[in-house]
Design a protein around this motif. Structure first.
Motif, PDB file in Angstrom:
ATOM      1  N   ALA A 167       0.908  -1.282  -0.040  1.00 25.84           N
ATOM      2  CA  ALA A 167       0.087  -0.083  -0.093  1.00 25.84           C
ATOM      3  C   ALA A 167       0.928   1.385   0.091  1.00 25.84           C
ATOM      4  N   GLU A 168       1.872   1.289   0.830  1.00 24.41           N
ATOM      5  CA  GLU A 168       2.603   2.318   0.892  1.00 24.41           C
ATOM      6  C   GLU A 168       3.555   2.617  -0.612  1.00 24.41           C
ATOM      7  N   HIS A 169       3.938   1.471  -0.881  1.00 23.58           N
ATOM      8  CA  HIS A 169       4.611   1.700  -2.374  1.00 23.58           C
ATOM      9  C   HIS A 169       3.778   2.025  -3.376  1.00 23.58           C
ATOM     10  N   ARG A 170       2.600   1.686  -3.490  1.00 19.82           N
ATOM     11  CA  ARG A 170       1.809   2.262  -4.514  1.00 19.82           C
ATOM     12  C   ARG A 170       1.534   3.510  -4.366  1.00 19.82           C
ATOM     13  N   ALA A 171       1.363   4.458  -2.832  1.00 20.13           N
ATOM     14  CA  ALA A 171       1.077   5.605  -2.765  1.00 20.13           C
ATOM     15  C   ALA A 171       2.355   6.435  -3.168  1.00 20.13           C
ATOM     16  N   PRO A 174      14.630   0.545  -6.244  1.00 18.33           N
ATOM     17  CA  PRO A 174      15.354   1.406  -7.135  1.00 18.33           C
ATOM     18  C   PRO A 174      15.838   0.908  -8.394  1.00 18.33           C
ATOM     19  N   GLY A 175      15.695  -0.557  -8.462  1.00 20.81           N
ATOM     20  CA  GLY A 175      16.317  -1.113  -9.744  1.00 20.81           C
ATOM     21  C   GLY A 175      14.998  -1.530 -10.589  1.00 20.81           C
ATOM     22  N   SER A 176      13.698  -1.120 -10.441  1.00 24.10           N
ATOM     23  CA  SER A 176      12.593  -1.738 -11.022  1.00 24.10           C
ATOM     24  C   SER A 176      12.089  -0.414 -12.004  1.00 24.10           C
ATOM     25  N   THR A 177      11.680  -1.230 -13.375  1.00 26.72           N
ATOM     26  CA  THR A 177      10.920  -0.144 -14.351  1.00 26.72           C
ATOM     27  C   THR A 177       9.356  -0.179 -13.600  1.00 26.72           C
ATOM     28  N   HIS A 178       8.739   0.906 -13.318  1.00 29.28           N
ATOM     29  CA  HIS A 178       7.623   1.090 -12.464  1.00 29.28           C
ATOM     30  C   HIS A 178       6.176   0.855 -13.327  1.00 29.28           C
ATOM     31  N   TRP A 179       5.985  -0.461 -13.645  1.00 29.61           N
ATOM     32  CA  TRP A 179       4.750  -0.585 -14.903  1.00 29.61           C
ATOM     33  C   TRP A 179       3.404  -0.044 -14.237  1.00 29.61           C
ATOM     34  N   GLN A 180       3.338  -0.025 -12.844  1.00 31.78           N
ATOM     35  CA  GLN A 180       2.127   0.663 -12.111  1.00 31.78           C
ATOM     36  C   GLN A 180       2.010   2.090 -11.809  1.00 31.78           C
ATOM     37  N   HIS A 181       3.217   2.872 -12.232  1.00 31.17           N
ATOM     38  CA  HIS A 181       3.308   4.342 -12.474  1.00 31.17           C
ATOM     39  C   HIS A 181       2.382   4.950 -13.044  1.00 31.17           C
ATOM     40  N   PRO A 182       1.779   5.873 -12.728  1.00 33.67           N
ATOM     41  CA  PRO A 182       0.691   6.704 -13.501  1.00 33.67           C
ATOM     42  C   PRO A 182       1.065   7.243 -14.558  1.00 33.67           C
ATOM     43  N   ALA A 186      14.664   9.535 -20.170  1.00 34.79           N
ATOM     44  CA  ALA A 186      15.918   9.958 -19.410  1.00 34.79           C
ATOM     45  C   ALA A 186      15.564  10.516 -18.247  1.00 34.79           C
ATOM     46  N   SER A 187      14.308  11.384 -18.276  1.00 35.78           N
ATOM     47  CA  SER A 187      13.905  12.325 -17.166  1.00 35.78           C
ATOM     48  C   SER A 187      13.437  11.737 -16.145  1.00 35.78           C
ATOM     49  N   GLY A 188      12.935  10.307 -16.407  1.00 39.40           N
ATOM     50  CA  GLY A 188      12.221   9.583 -15.165  1.00 39.40           C
ATOM     51  C   GLY A 188      10.801   9.979 -14.989  1.00 39.40           C
ATOM     52  N   ALA A 189      10.266  11.060 -15.453  1.00 36.03           N
ATOM     53  CA  ALA A 189       9.050  11.658 -15.349  1.00 36.03           C
ATOM     54  C   ALA A 189       7.971  10.861 -16.044  1.00 36.03           C
ATOM     55  N   ALA A 190       8.526   9.988 -17.207  1.00 30.21           N
ATOM     56  CA  ALA A 190       7.413   9.322 -17.818  1.00 30.21           C
ATOM     57  C   ALA A 190       8.161   8.345 -18.860  1.00 30.21           C
ATOM     58  N   PHE A 191       7.625   7.287 -19.286  1.00 26.94           N
ATOM     59  CA  PHE A 191       8.060   6.356 -20.120  1.00 26.94           C
ATOM     60  C   PHE A 191       7.164   5.954 -21.225  1.00 26.94           C
ATOM     61  N   VAL A 192       7.787   6.204 -22.464  1.00 24.38           N
ATOM     62  CA  VAL A 192       7.199   5.761 -23.556  1.00 24.38           C
ATOM     63  C   VAL A 192       7.964   4.713 -24.550  1.00 24.38           C
ATOM     64  N   GLY A 245      -3.081   2.861 -17.601  1.00 23.92           N
ATOM     65  CA  GLY A 245      -2.690   2.446 -16.165  1.00 23.92           C
ATOM     66  C   GLY A 245      -3.771   2.513 -15.298  1.00 23.92           C
ATOM     67  N   VAL A 246      -3.531   1.766 -14.300  1.00 22.11           N
ATOM     68  CA  VAL A 246      -4.589   1.543 -13.420  1.00 22.11           C
ATOM     69  C   VAL A 246      -5.180   2.848 -12.747  1.00 22.11           C
ATOM     70  N   VAL A 247      -4.087   3.766 -12.481  1.00 25.18           N
ATOM     71  CA  VAL A 247      -4.231   5.065 -11.641  1.00 25.18           C
ATOM     72  C   VAL A 247      -4.019   6.324 -12.800  1.00 25.18           C
ATOM     73  N   THR A 248      -3.548   5.844 -13.909  1.00 28.86           N
ATOM     74  CA  THR A 248      -3.348   7.113 -14.749  1.00 28.86           C
ATOM     75  C   THR A 248      -4.347   8.049 -14.953  1.00 28.86           C
ATOM     76  N   GLU A 249      -4.604   9.236 -15.153  1.00 27.92           N
ATOM     77  CA  GLU A 249      -5.731  10.130 -15.474  1.00 27.92           C
ATOM     78  C   GLU A 249      -5.394  11.013 -16.370  1.00 27.92           C
ATOM     79  N   ALA A 250      -6.217  11.740 -16.965  1.00 32.45           N
ATOM     80  CA  ALA A 250      -6.086  12.910 -17.872  1.00 32.45           C
ATOM     81  C   ALA A 250      -5.073  13.879 -17.527  1.00 32.45           C
TER      82      ALA A 250
END
Length: 494
Positions: free
Chosen positions: A22-26, A78-86, A441-447, A464-469
């Motif tokens: 829960a804390e990780h997702r938050a 720190p070594g993961s690509t975060h597939w659940q990231h918004p 490279a910015s880490g802010a998004a992934f395409v 994404g699960v929590v991706t919004e407009a």
């Protein structure tokens, strides 16, 4: 002496693990989507002095489970690509809603091995009921339900679904295939955009590269031409070859192209070829009546696949495969040694789902899908899909209004493909690649990218699960800034 936790120990550890998830997702929105690590760094952190696997050796003594969470926090996150990231917009979505995580917990807790009805009646029949319900909710028709003579099964992936469909197609084309194998005359029809899993399925089935026919697309699109398919099949039949399977794709990985399934079905019906519809990403959109047009003709197929683990809130792995003929997969796949014989199976009154897949063993995957349905209902699932489609439609409108950037293919559902262009409107592959690299490279998004007609294209998959407009809008602003930066000050932007 057991090495397992007792129920009280499990309860205490379980609370800690659930709290960590829960804390990780938050905290995900504050983490870089792609980790700034180099090859070997994770392994080195795990095997260095004092680490989990010091000197590369497994620990001899039991370790407190709390230390596992510490290592996950120190090394894995720190070594993961975060597939659940918004702000994860690459490939296709890999939804792992927390409701489905809880369903997976129940599945693991039960520990059922559902290879036969008799080894877990509840696992088999729950899956049957769920898949029948989804066949109706998607508008596939009663023929794809168990009462209607067909039925569905949860595979691990659309790749496995394609393989078993191909094996069933081979069996139907030549019932002697199981004894004699392929004879080199079999042919499978795809497009340049068809998923690579079909190429792999042909290899696994021992058919060889010559069995694969790449059918031309409708001019100006990436979708299969039914006319070109008809010509290719007719030419092969005239040459004494055997059309075995045609794969029509609804929502190709590259650009989201939708093959004309209804027209393709007319060709396969005329020649007795198996029609498999790969709708791994886009098929779930059929839950929304206004989006069901992408599935036009799917009810005419012999098999249909869509993934719950892409855009339907269900943690990997959960690929939903239906067939019109419930006997087709067992005819191709069933092998029954003495130790699997039992009264229920031999009565013919039950379904043994081990005959609907390549492996013998199978997990109780239906529980995580059931948890999603329970938590969201069809209304919630439709809202999830509609929100992402609306965000993609808005993104496409912004691309059309932006100088120096154009749509590289017609948008489909939640997928938007774009590229940079030069001052005279020509494709600018170098600028498009540079924009992608700078965003990631910015880490802010992934395409991620694809290539269309030999040109580099940037893909943005919203889902994404929590991706919004707001997340899509933030990505677009970053793409605009990076595009302006790589084009230089001579090109205006607004």
């Amino acid at each position: 002496m057991t090495a397992d936790l007792d129920p009280d120990e499990f309860r205490r550890a379980g609370y800690a693990f659930v709290d960590w998830v829960a804390e990780h997702r938050a905290a995900l929105p504050g983490l870089p989507v792609v980790p700034p690590v180099r090859p070997g760094e994770v392994a080195a952190a795990l095997s260095g002095p004092g680490a989990a696997f010091a000197d590369g050796l497994l620990p001899e003594a039991p370790q407190p489970l709390a230390t596992l969470l510490d290592e996950v926090e120190r090394v894995v996150v720190p070594g993961s690509t975060h597939w659940q990231h918004p702000a994860f917009f690459g490939y296709f979505p890999a939804n792992a809603s927390l409701a489905s995580v809880l369903g997976d917990l129940l599945s693991g807790g039960l520990g059922a091995q559902g290879m036969l009805w008799s080894t877990s009646p509840a696992a088999t029949e729950t899956e049957q009921v769920l898949l029948d319900g989804f066949a109706r909710a998607l508008g596939l028709g009663e023929a794809f339900t168990f009462p209607g003579g067909g039925g569905g099964v949860i595979q691990d992936s659309a790749s496995s679904a394609a393989l078993v469909a191909l094996l069933a197609a081979l069996q139907r084309a030549d019932p002697r295939w199981q004894e004699s194998g392929v004879d080199g005359r079999e042919r499978v029809y795809v497009t340049a955009e068809t998923h690579s899993s079909l190429t792999k399925a042909v290899r696994v089935a021992g058919m060889g590269a010559r069995a694969l026919r790449v059918v031309a697309a409708v001019p100006g699109t990436q979708a299969m031409s039914a006319a070109a398919l008809a010509d290719a099949v007719a030419a092969d039949v005239a040459a004494g070859l055997r059309p075995v399977l045609v794969c029509a794709t609804v929502g190709t990985t590259g650009t989201g192209a939708v093959d004309p399934v209804r027209d393709i079905a007319a060709v396969t019906a005329a020649h007795g070829a198996w029609l498999h519809v790969d709708a791994a990403w886009a098929g779930v959109a059929g839950l929304c009546p206004e989006l069901r047009h992408v599935l036009d003709g799917a009810g005419l197929a012999d098999s249909f696949c869509t993934d719950a683990h892409k855009w339907l809130l269900t943690a990997f792995d959960a690929s939903l495969l239906w067939v019109r003929d419930a006997a087709a997969l067992p005819a191709a796949l069933s092998v029954t040694p003495e130790y699997l014989r039992n009264a229920a199976s031999e009565s013919g009154a039950v379904v043994d789902l081990r005959d609907w897949q390549v492996p013998l063993g199978r997990r109780f995957r239906a529980l995580k899908l059931w948890a999603v349905v329970h938590a969201a209902g069809l209304e919630g699932l439709r809202a999830h899909l509609r929100g992402h489609v609306a965000a993609a439609v808005a993104l496409a409108a912004r691309v059309r209004a932006e100088p120096g950037v154009v749509l590289a293919a017609p948008p489909t559902l939640g997928l938007v493909c774009l590229r940079c262009v030069t001052a005279d409107g020509g494709p600018d592959d170098a600028a498009t690649r540079a924009v992608l690299e700078r965003v990631n490279a910015s880490g802010a998004a992934f395409v991620t990218h694809t290539v269309v007609d030999g040109r580099y294209v940037l893909r943005i998959a919203v889902g994404g699960v929590v991706t919004e407009a707001a997340h899509v809008e933030a990505l677009w602003e970053q793409v605009r800034r990076e595009a302006a930066a790589v084009r230089g000050p001579s090109t205006s932007s607004h």
